[in-house]
Design an enzyme around this catalytic site. Structure first.
Site, short mmCIF file in Angstrom:
data_model
loop_
_atom_site.label_atom_id
_atom_site.label_comp_id
_atom_site.label_asym_id
_atom_site.label_seq_id
_atom_site.Cartn_x
_atom_site.Cartn_y
_atom_site.Cartn_z
N TYR A 1 0.04 -7.43 7.26
CA TYR A 1 -0.07 -6.13 6.59
C TYR A 1 0.96 -6.07 5.46
CZ TYR A 1 -0.79 -1.06 6.21
OH TYR A 1 -1.08 0.19 5.74
N ASN B 1 3.49 -4.42 4.72
CA ASN B 1 4.91 -4.22 5.00
C ASN B 1 5.53 -5.40 5.74
OD1 ASN B 1 3.71 -3.85 7.51
ND2 ASN B 1 4.96 -2.08 8.06
N LYS B 2 4.72 -6.43 6.04
CA LYS B 2 5.24 -7.60 6.76
C LYS B 2 6.02 -8.52 5.83
CE LYS B 2 3.40 -6.97 10.95
NZ LYS B 2 2.63 -5.71 10.80
N GLN B 3 6.66 -9.52 6.43
CA GLN B 3 7.45 -10.48 5.64
C GLN B 3 6.59 -11.12 4.56
OE1 GLN B 3 7.25 -10.19 8.97
NE2 GLN B 3 9.11 -10.90 10.00
N CYS C 1 3.29 -10.75 15.73
CA CYS C 1 2.82 -10.13 14.49
C CYS C 1 3.96 -9.76 13.55
CB CYS C 1 1.97 -8.90 14.81
SG CYS C 1 0.38 -9.30 15.55
#
Length: 370
Positions: free
Chosen positions: A177, A179-181, A153
Site C-alpha cells: 500500500y 504508506n508502506k516502505q 505485510c
C-alpha cells in the site's frame, strides 16, 4: 502541512509504468513475472506469487493450508484488521493472544495456553516492521503440528536473528500500500519454499484456473486477486532500490529517536536486540495520564499528520457483535492502543521536518500536561 506518509516515486517508476502502457499487455504479463522473480531472490524463497493486496495474500494462504469452518488460528488483536478478517473469510475463528508491552508483538509466553484440538495455525504479525519471536513460535508450532503463516505485510527487509522476514514460516505475505516502505499502489505478494502452496495460490488469484491457465477452464473456486502489470512495474522499480529505501527510513527513525528519547512523557519504540527493524511507521507512546487524543488534535490543527496505531481488533464493532468481546479481555493491547500515535514518516522526510514535528509535539505535550 507535513503528511503522515508519502509514496516515493522516481522517474524510474514512471518509465517502467509507461513501458507497460505502451505495450499490449496490462495484466498477467512479463512485469508480473519479473517482479515475482526479483522478490523471491531478495527475500530468499523459492517462490513468490504477487496479488492485488496483502489481505488477498493472507486469504489465499488460509485457503491453501485448508483452514476452514471450525478451525482456530492463533493471532494478535494488535494489528490491522485484515490479519484476522482473512481467517473469518473461511469461517474459521481467530483466537487472540495479548501482546508484549515492549515489542507490541504477540506475547509468545501465552500462545500454548490458547491451543486446543481445533487449532490449525499460528499467524504472527510483525507489528510496525519488527519481527515477532519466530524461534519460539516455530518451536511451539512444531510441538503441536501447527502451520505458521507470517503476516509480514509491514516488514519487508526485516530480519530475526539474521534471517529475513518471510523465510521464518511455512509461508508469508508482504504488502505494498502507498504508506508502506515500498509501494505498488495496491498490492501484495505471497512468498514460500513450498511448491504446492505457490501453485495453489497462483490458481486461487486467477479465478481458480489450472496450471495451464486456460481462460475458461476453472478447477477450483478462486478469486480475482491478480496484480496488474502497472503495479508490478512499480514493484520492480521500487525493489531495485529497496536497500536505499530502508536505509532512508532508518535514518528518519534515528532522527526521531535522538530528539524524543529524553522527552518526558514519551516512550520511543523498543527494538528487540534479536530483530533488525524495517521501519513501516514511527509510533510513539505516551505515558499514563497524558491525553493522546488531545495532543493528536493539536498536531492536526498545526498541519502535522498523525493517527492512532492500532485500534484493538477485538473491540471493532463487528468483532464485539460476533464474539461478544469486552474491554478488559486483552488488557495490554487495550492499554497500548490508548497511548499510541503515529508521527509523519516517509522516505523523503528531512531532518528539518523531523525537528518541526518534534517541536510542535513538545508544545502540545506541555499544553496537555498543564
Amino acid at each position: 502541512m507535513i503528511p503522515l506518509s508519502r509514496p516515493d516515486i522516481t522517474e524510474r517508476e514512471k518509465q517502467l509504468v509507461l513501458e507497460v502502457l505502451n505495450s499490449d499487455q496490462l495484466a498477467l504479463g512479463p512485469k508480473l513475472k519479473q517482479f515475482e522473480e526479483k522478490m523471491a531472490s531478495y527475500v530468499g524463497t523459492k517462490y513468490a506469487v504477487a496479488c492485488n493486496s496483502g489481505t488477498s495474500g493472507l486469504h489465499m494462504l488460509i485457503r491453501a493450508f485448508d483452514i476452514k469452518d471450525g478451525d482456530e488460528v492463533i493471532t494478535t488483536p494488535f494489528s490491522f484488521v485484515a490479519s484476522s478478517n482473512c481467517i473469518l473469510f473461511e469461517r474459521a475463528k481467530p483466537v487472540f493472544v495479548d501482546i508484549d508491552e515492549k515489542t507490541l508483538n504477540i506475547d509468545v509466553s501465552q500462545i500454548e495456553s490458547k491451543i486446543t484440538e481445533r487449532t490449525k495455525a499460528i499467524l504472527p504479525v510483525h507489528v510496525f516492521g519488527q519481527p515477532a519471536n519466530m524461534d519460539e513460535i516455530n518451536r511451539i508450532a512444531r510441538k503441536y503440528g501447527l502451520v505458521v503463516i507470517e503476516d509480514a505485510c509491514e516488514a519487508i527487509g526485516a530480519k530475526w536473528n539474521g534471517k529475513m522476514a518471510g523465510t521464518l514460516s511455512d509461508a508469508a505475505v508482504f504488502a505494498f500500500y502507498p504508506n508502506k516502505q515500498m509501494t505498488t499502489g495496491e498490492g501484495g505478494i505471497v512468498v514460500t519454499d513450498r511448491e504446492d502452496i505457490a501453485k495453489l495460490c497462483m490458481s486461487l488469484r486467477n479465478q481458480g484456473r489450472g496450471e495451464n491457465a486456460q481462460w475458461l477452464h476453472h478447477v477450483r473456486l478462486g478469486y480475482n486477486y491478480r496484480m496488474d502489470e502497472m503495479s508490478a512495474a512499480l514493484g520492480v522499480a521500487q525493489l531495485e532500490r529497496i536497500e536505499e529505501i530502508l536505509s532512508r527510513r532508518a535514518q528518519v527513525a534515528q532522527w526521531y529517536i535522538e530528539r524524543l528519547r529524553e522527552v518526558p512523557g514519551i516512550i520511543v519504540p523498543y527494538i528487540d536486540p534479536r530483530a533488525e527493524m524495517s521501519w513501516f511507521v514511527f509510533v510513539i507512546r505516551f505515558e499514563e495520564g497524558i491525553s493522546r487524543d488531545r495532543i493528536m488534535e493539536g498536531l492536526l490543527r498545526r498541519g502535522i499528520g498523525c493517527r492512532p496505531y492500532f485500534q484493538p481488533i477485538h473491540l471493532q464493532p463487528f468483532y464485539v457483535e460476533m464474539f461478544g468481546y469486552r474491554e478488559g479481555d486483552y488488557p495490554v493491547t487495550e492499554k497500548v492502543a490508548k497511548s499510541t500515535l503515529a508521527l509523519p514518516f516517509f522516505n523523503s522526510m528531512t531532518e528539518e521536518m523531523v525537528n518541526q514535528v518534534v517541536d510542535h509535539l513538545q508544545t502540545e505535550l506541555l499544553a496537555a500536561c498543564r
